[in-house]
Design a protein around this motif. Sequence first.
Motif, PDB file in Angstrom:
ATOM      1  N   SER A   1       0.771  -1.296   0.003  1.00 11.73           N
ATOM      2  CA  SER A   1      -0.001  -0.033  -0.147  1.00 11.73           C
ATOM      3  C   SER A   1       0.850   1.289  -0.044  1.00 11.73           C
ATOM      4  O   SER A   1       1.918   1.149   0.473  1.00 11.73           O
ATOM      5  N   ASN A   2       0.523   2.289  -0.690  1.00 11.13           N
ATOM      6  CA  ASN A   2       1.002   3.578  -0.853  1.00 11.13           C
ATOM      7  C   ASN A   2       2.596   3.347  -1.516  1.00 11.13           C
ATOM      8  O   ASN A   2       3.641   3.696  -0.691  1.00 11.13           O
ATOM      9  N   VAL A   3       2.578   2.677  -2.505  1.00 13.60           N
ATOM     10  CA  VAL A   3       3.903   2.210  -3.225  1.00 13.60           C
ATOM     11  C   VAL A   3       4.012   3.469  -4.381  1.00 13.60           C
ATOM     12  O   VAL A   3       3.151   3.908  -4.923  1.00 13.60           O
ATOM     13  N   ASN A   4       5.196   3.976  -4.103  1.00 11.39           N
ATOM     14  CA  ASN A   4       5.740   4.986  -5.101  1.00 11.39           C
ATOM     15  C   ASN A   4       5.661   4.575  -6.543  1.00 11.39           C
ATOM     16  O   ASN A   4       6.278   3.587  -6.880  1.00 11.39           O
ATOM     17  N   LEU A   5       5.124   5.191  -7.317  1.00 10.86           N
ATOM     18  CA  LEU A   5       5.160   5.298  -8.728  1.00 10.86           C
ATOM     19  C   LEU A   5       6.278   6.160  -9.035  1.00 10.86           C
ATOM     20  O   LEU A   5       6.041   7.685  -9.075  1.00 10.86           O
ATOM     21  N   ARG A   6       7.538   6.179  -9.647  1.00  7.58           N
ATOM     22  CA  ARG A   6       8.575   7.053  -9.709  1.00  7.58           C
ATOM     23  C   ARG A   6       8.934   7.351 -11.221  1.00  7.58           C
ATOM     24  O   ARG A   6       8.433   6.519 -12.033  1.00  7.58           O
ATOM     25  N   SER A   7       9.292   8.360 -11.374  1.00 15.29           N
ATOM     26  CA  SER A   7       9.636   8.767 -12.657  1.00 15.29           C
ATOM     27  C   SER A   7      10.853   8.453 -13.349  1.00 15.29           C
ATOM     28  O   SER A   7      11.145   8.316 -14.511  1.00 15.29           O
ATOM     29  N   GLY A   8      11.722   7.788 -12.404  1.00 15.83           N
ATOM     30  CA  GLY A   8      12.902   6.850 -12.900  1.00 15.83           C
ATOM     31  C   GLY A   8      13.227   5.714 -11.880  1.00 15.83           C
ATOM     32  O   GLY A   8      12.361   5.577 -10.961  1.00 15.83           O
ATOM     33  N   ALA A   9      14.134   5.036 -12.135  1.00 20.80           N
ATOM     34  CA  ALA A   9      14.476   3.877 -11.394  1.00 20.80           C
ATOM     35  C   ALA A   9      15.416   4.315 -10.266  1.00 20.80           C
ATOM     36  O   ALA A   9      16.619   4.169 -10.615  1.00 20.80           O
ATOM     37  N   GLY A  10      14.810   4.371  -9.227  1.00 18.02           N
ATOM     38  CA  GLY A  10      15.458   4.801  -8.168  1.00 18.02           C
ATOM     39  C   GLY A  10      14.763   5.860  -7.351  1.00 18.02           C
ATOM     40  O   GLY A  10      13.861   6.431  -7.522  1.00 18.02           O
ATOM     41  N   THR A  11      15.024   5.587  -5.621  1.00 17.18           N
ATOM     42  CA  THR A  11      14.365   6.418  -4.762  1.00 17.18           C
ATOM     43  C   THR A  11      14.608   8.296  -4.993  1.00 17.18           C
ATOM     44  O   THR A  11      13.998   8.867  -4.559  1.00 17.18           O
ATOM     45  N   ARG A  12      15.868   8.327  -5.654  1.00 13.83           N
ATOM     46  CA  ARG A  12      15.930   9.744  -5.986  1.00 13.83           C
ATOM     47  C   ARG A  12      15.167  10.446  -7.145  1.00 13.83           C
ATOM     48  O   ARG A  12      15.078  11.709  -6.938  1.00 13.83           O
TER      49      ARG A  12
ATOM     50  N   VAL B   1       8.785   1.165 -10.431  1.00 11.74           N
ATOM     51  CA  VAL B   1       8.324   0.599  -9.225  1.00 11.74           C
ATOM     52  C   VAL B   1       9.479  -0.536  -8.842  1.00 11.74           C
ATOM     53  O   VAL B   1      10.004  -0.954  -9.492  1.00 11.74           O
ATOM     54  N   ALA B   2       9.891  -0.091  -7.355  1.00 11.92           N
ATOM     55  CA  ALA B   2      10.680  -1.267  -6.924  1.00 11.92           C
ATOM     56  C   ALA B   2      10.450  -2.832  -6.860  1.00 11.92           C
ATOM     57  O   ALA B   2       8.937  -3.068  -6.803  1.00 11.92           O
ATOM     58  N   GLU B   3      11.083  -3.576  -7.349  1.00  9.15           N
ATOM     59  CA  GLU B   3      10.690  -4.997  -7.667  1.00  9.15           C
ATOM     60  C   GLU B   3       9.944  -5.745  -6.632  1.00  9.15           C
ATOM     61  O   GLU B   3       9.163  -6.301  -6.933  1.00  9.15           O
ATOM     62  N   ARG B   4      10.486  -5.268  -5.308  1.00  9.78           N
ATOM     63  CA  ARG B   4       9.685  -5.873  -4.088  1.00  9.78           C
ATOM     64  C   ARG B   4       8.356  -5.725  -3.924  1.00  9.78           C
ATOM     65  O   ARG B   4       7.714  -6.376  -3.363  1.00  9.78           O
TER      66      ARG B   4
END
Length: 118
Positions: free
Chosen positions: A50-61, A104-107
């Motif tokens: 839940s509340n999984v970030n959909l990001r503009s690139g591969a990584g938390t930055r 999205v992070a694989e996990r």
Amino acid sequence: MHRLMISGAAVAALLAGAAPALATTATPSTTAPVRAVAELNSCGYDVAGSNVNLRSGAGTRHASLGHLTRGDLVDVDRKSGGWYRVTLSERSRSGIRAGTVGWVAERYLKPSVCMQLD
């Protein structure tokens, strides 16, 4: 002909021991190789959190484009490190438009399983 999508323990049982080959292509934008994974997601992936970030690139930055929740469906077309590039199959529960592309992070993803019922 109908298609039924299931996930969870059935996925683990069906995929146990399966190690599909991934095609690797170089990319100038990341240091990790990007892998095409289209053959792995014929039925898409379920968001497993839940509340999984959909990001503009591969990584938390990279900036968050919004949040996905358990049960949102996505298609995967690339992998870079521990990140998948996804496209939303339908509007997310949080309101992100169908067709939106992000990472999205694989996990936080689990493969859906297709079953054909006659």
